[in-house]
Design an enzyme around this catalytic site. Structure first.
Site, PDB file in Angstrom:
ATOM      1  N   GLY A  29      59.993  29.864  34.292  1.00  0.00           N
ATOM      2  CA  GLY A  29      58.753  30.151  35.005  1.00  0.00           C
ATOM      3  C   GLY A  29      58.966  31.159  36.132  1.00  0.00           C
ATOM      4  O   GLY A  29      59.947  31.887  36.145  1.00  0.00           O
ATOM      5  N   HIS A  32      57.774  37.243  35.881  1.00  0.00           N
ATOM      6  CA  HIS A  32      57.637  38.598  36.423  1.00  0.00           C
ATOM      7  C   HIS A  32      57.686  39.568  35.239  1.00  0.00           C
ATOM      8  O   HIS A  32      57.722  39.145  34.072  1.00  0.00           O
ATOM      9  CB  HIS A  32      58.743  38.872  37.446  1.00  0.00           C
ATOM     10  CG  HIS A  32      60.125  38.552  36.962  1.00  0.00           C
ATOM     11  ND1 HIS A  32      60.701  39.181  35.885  1.00  0.00           N
ATOM     12  CD2 HIS A  32      61.039  37.648  37.403  1.00  0.00           C
ATOM     13  CE1 HIS A  32      61.917  38.701  35.690  1.00  0.00           C
ATOM     14  NE2 HIS A  32      62.147  37.754  36.592  1.00  0.00           N
ATOM     15  N   GLY A  34      59.976  41.216  33.937  1.00  0.00           N
ATOM     16  CA  GLY A  34      61.104  41.025  33.012  1.00  0.00           C
ATOM     17  C   GLY A  34      60.745  40.021  31.922  1.00  0.00           C
ATOM     18  O   GLY A  34      60.940  40.269  30.725  1.00  0.00           O
ATOM     19  N   HIS A  35      60.179  38.894  32.350  1.00  0.00           N
ATOM     20  CA  HIS A  35      59.723  37.899  31.373  1.00  0.00           C
ATOM     21  C   HIS A  35      58.619  38.483  30.481  1.00  0.00           C
ATOM     22  O   HIS A  35      58.571  38.242  29.276  1.00  0.00           O
ATOM     23  CB  HIS A  35      59.156  36.666  32.082  1.00  0.00           C
ATOM     24  CG  HIS A  35      60.118  35.954  32.985  1.00  0.00           C
ATOM     25  ND1 HIS A  35      60.012  35.981  34.350  1.00  0.00           N
ATOM     26  CD2 HIS A  35      61.203  35.187  32.716  1.00  0.00           C
ATOM     27  CE1 HIS A  35      60.976  35.250  34.887  1.00  0.00           C
ATOM     28  NE2 HIS A  35      61.718  34.759  33.920  1.00  0.00           N
ATOM     29  N   GLY A 145      66.889  37.959  27.947  1.00  0.00           N
ATOM     30  CA  GLY A 145      67.100  39.168  28.735  1.00  0.00           C
ATOM     31  C   GLY A 145      68.579  39.465  28.899  1.00  0.00           C
ATOM     32  O   GLY A 145      69.382  38.559  29.117  1.00  0.00           O
ATOM     33  N   ASP A 148      70.854  38.578  32.081  1.00  0.00           N
ATOM     34  CA  ASP A 148      71.750  37.421  32.009  1.00  0.00           C
ATOM     35  C   ASP A 148      72.603  37.592  30.757  1.00  0.00           C
ATOM     36  O   ASP A 148      72.495  36.819  29.800  1.00  0.00           O
ATOM     37  CB  ASP A 148      70.918  36.141  31.959  1.00  0.00           C
ATOM     38  CG  ASP A 148      70.019  36.035  33.171  1.00  0.00           C
ATOM     39  OD1 ASP A 148      70.527  35.756  34.259  1.00  0.00           O
ATOM     40  OD2 ASP A 148      68.800  36.281  33.049  1.00  0.00           O
ATOM     41  N   GLN A 151      74.799  34.756  29.433  1.00  0.00           N
ATOM     42  CA  GLN A 151      73.954  33.738  28.799  1.00  0.00           C
ATOM     43  C   GLN A 151      73.599  34.152  27.367  1.00  0.00           C
ATOM     44  O   GLN A 151      73.682  33.350  26.433  1.00  0.00           O
ATOM     45  CB  GLN A 151      72.690  33.548  29.635  1.00  0.00           C
ATOM     46  CG  GLN A 151      71.615  32.735  28.971  1.00  0.00           C
ATOM     47  CD  GLN A 151      70.461  32.453  29.911  1.00  0.00           C
ATOM     48  OE1 GLN A 151      70.544  31.545  30.723  1.00  0.00           O
ATOM     49  NE2 GLN A 151      69.386  33.215  29.824  1.00  0.00           N
ATOM     50  N   SER A 183      64.095  39.502  39.259  1.00  0.00           N
ATOM     51  CA  SER A 183      64.601  38.136  39.158  1.00  0.00           C
ATOM     52  C   SER A 183      63.658  37.221  39.924  1.00  0.00           C
ATOM     53  O   SER A 183      63.129  37.612  40.981  1.00  0.00           O
ATOM     54  CB  SER A 183      66.002  38.039  39.775  1.00  0.00           C
ATOM     55  OG  SER A 183      66.326  36.680  40.019  1.00  0.00           O
TER      56      SER A 183
HETATM   57  P1  AMP Z   1      64.790  32.670  33.729  1.00  0.00           P
HETATM   58  O1  AMP Z   1      63.359  32.279  33.899  1.00  0.00           O
HETATM   59  O2  AMP Z   1      65.400  33.295  34.931  1.00  0.00           O
HETATM   60  O3  AMP Z   1      65.615  31.579  33.121  1.00  0.00           O
HETATM   61  O4  AMP Z   1      64.787  33.833  32.651  1.00  0.00           O
HETATM   62  C1  AMP Z   1      64.178  33.658  31.398  1.00  0.00           C
HETATM   63  C2  AMP Z   1      64.491  34.819  30.530  1.00  0.00           C
HETATM   64  O5  AMP Z   1      64.028  36.027  31.131  1.00  0.00           O
HETATM   65  C3  AMP Z   1      66.011  34.996  30.309  1.00  0.00           C
HETATM   66  O6  AMP Z   1      66.242  35.366  28.962  1.00  0.00           O
HETATM   67  C4  AMP Z   1      66.337  36.106  31.262  1.00  0.00           C
HETATM   68  O7  AMP Z   1      67.488  36.847  30.879  1.00  0.00           O
HETATM   69  C5  AMP Z   1      65.091  36.957  31.165  1.00  0.00           C
HETATM   70  N1  AMP Z   1      64.987  37.845  32.322  1.00  0.00           N
HETATM   71  C6  AMP Z   1      65.069  37.507  33.629  1.00  0.00           C
HETATM   72  N2  AMP Z   1      65.005  38.606  34.406  1.00  0.00           N
HETATM   73  C7  AMP Z   1      64.883  39.674  33.570  1.00  0.00           C
HETATM   74  C8  AMP Z   1      64.771  41.088  33.756  1.00  0.00           C
HETATM   75  N3  AMP Z   1      64.777  41.631  34.960  1.00  0.00           N
HETATM   76  N4  AMP Z   1      64.682  41.859  32.656  1.00  0.00           N
HETATM   77  C9  AMP Z   1      64.670  41.316  31.407  1.00  0.00           C
HETATM   78  N5  AMP Z   1      64.760  39.995  31.170  1.00  0.00           N
HETATM   79  C10 AMP Z   1      64.867  39.182  32.231  1.00  0.00           C
END
Ligand code: AMP
Length: 281
Positions: A29, A32, A34-35, A145, A148, A151, A183
């Site tokens: 959640g 942004h 990126g998501h 993404g 990470d 991951q 992020s």
């Molecule tokens: P998170 O909510 O931080 O667990 O991220 C969920 C997904 O979004 C993961 O696959 C992350 O790698 C991806 N993600 C987070 N930040 C970015 C970004 N700046 N660009 C692309 N993917 C992202």
């Protein structure tokens, strides 16, 4: 767009759309751009798109930011809807981890370096939740993404080792105009730290260009670390590793594909970023 909050609802929804090809985007959640990029890739590639929003407690250690991790559900749902997501899975923690829960998935090769050294139980939490989400949702495609990157490579190895039949799609990092990788944790940065934060990506770009020029990693690493330290970064690691195994590059050699990866703190905020050269597959 339908909201699902129990495992039973998720499994029933999955059954109701079968045999359609499902694209899945797991997140914590605080969505942004990126998501959003992951969701757009999923929308293009899949017949149905599932988003999960779950701040997974088992990937946080006792000293980390679980309780203050940003939560913006209303905005998240609006973004998901605008991108054309079909279903959002938003379970309560007690739904996923009843008090007697005791089964975990552990990948042992690619979790060893980088963040695995500094967050020893983190990837166990990640692989366990992702495995279970895959088990319930049965996606054809899963979108992660490359911000990470470790991951991504860890989950890819789990998918291969356990023959899960999910096609992994790594999506390029989305950045602010000044280079800072988006992020959910960037909201913790003070205005002063926010000004300094793009130096991380600029230093990674410097390291990459020097590597391509002279391949003298130790000198490049030292120079990069001192630039970041001067600006107030407290580094955990800056590593030059092979892809996909995440092993140190032999001094003097230049693998066809590699990653330069960083983690460190700026004030109270942990930042990670990387640059990848070559195909991730
Ligand atoms: P998170 O909510 O931080 O667990 O991220 C969920 C997904 O979004 C993961 O696959 C992350 O790698 C991806 N993600 C987070 N930040 C970015 C970004 N700046 N660009 C692309 N993917 C992202």
């Amino acid at each position: 767009m339908i909201t699902l909050s129990t495992i039973k609802e998720l499994r029933e929804w999955r059954k109701s759309i079968t045999p359609k090809a499902l694209g899945f985007v797991p997140t914590m959640g605080a969505l942004h751009a990126g998501h959003e990029s992951l969701l757009k890739f999923a929308r293009l590639r899949s017949e149905k798109v599932l988003l999960s929003i779950f701040v997974n407690p088992t990937q946080f250690s006792a000293t980390e930011d679980l309780s203050k991790y940003p939560r913006t559900l209303e905005n998240d749902l609006a973004m998901a809807k605008s991108v054309g997501v079909d279903a959002v899975f938003v379970p309560a923690s007690s739904e996923i981890y009843p008090s007697n829960y005791s089964t975990y998935i552990i990948e042992e090769e690619r979790t060893a370096p980088l963040c695995g050294k500094f967050r020893p139980t983190h990837f166990r939490g990640v692989t366990t939740i992702v495995f279970r989400l895959f088990h319930w949702a049965q996606p054809q495609f899963a979108f992660f993404g490359l911000k990470d990157a470790q991951q991504y490579f860890v989950i890819k190895k789990m998918v291969d080792d356990l023959d899960l039949g999910v096609q992994m799609i790594g999506v390029p990092t989305v950045r602010e105009a000044d280079g800072l990788a988006l992020s959910s944790r960037n909201v913790y940065l003070t205005p002063k730290e926010r000004e300094k934060a793009p130096l991380l990506y600029h230093t990674l770009q410097f390291a990459l260009s020097k590597l391509l020029e002279n391949n003298e990693w130790e000198l490049i690493q030292e120079k990069s670390l001192s630039t970041l330290a001067e600006a107030g970064f407290r580094t955990q690691y800056l590593e030059y590793l092979t892809i996909p195994h995440l092993e140190p590059v032999e001094p003097g050699s230049r693998p066809p594909k590699f990653i330069v990866a960083y983690a460190g703190n700026l004030g109270a905020t942990r930042l990670i970023d990387n640059i990848i050269l070559g195909n991730i597959i």
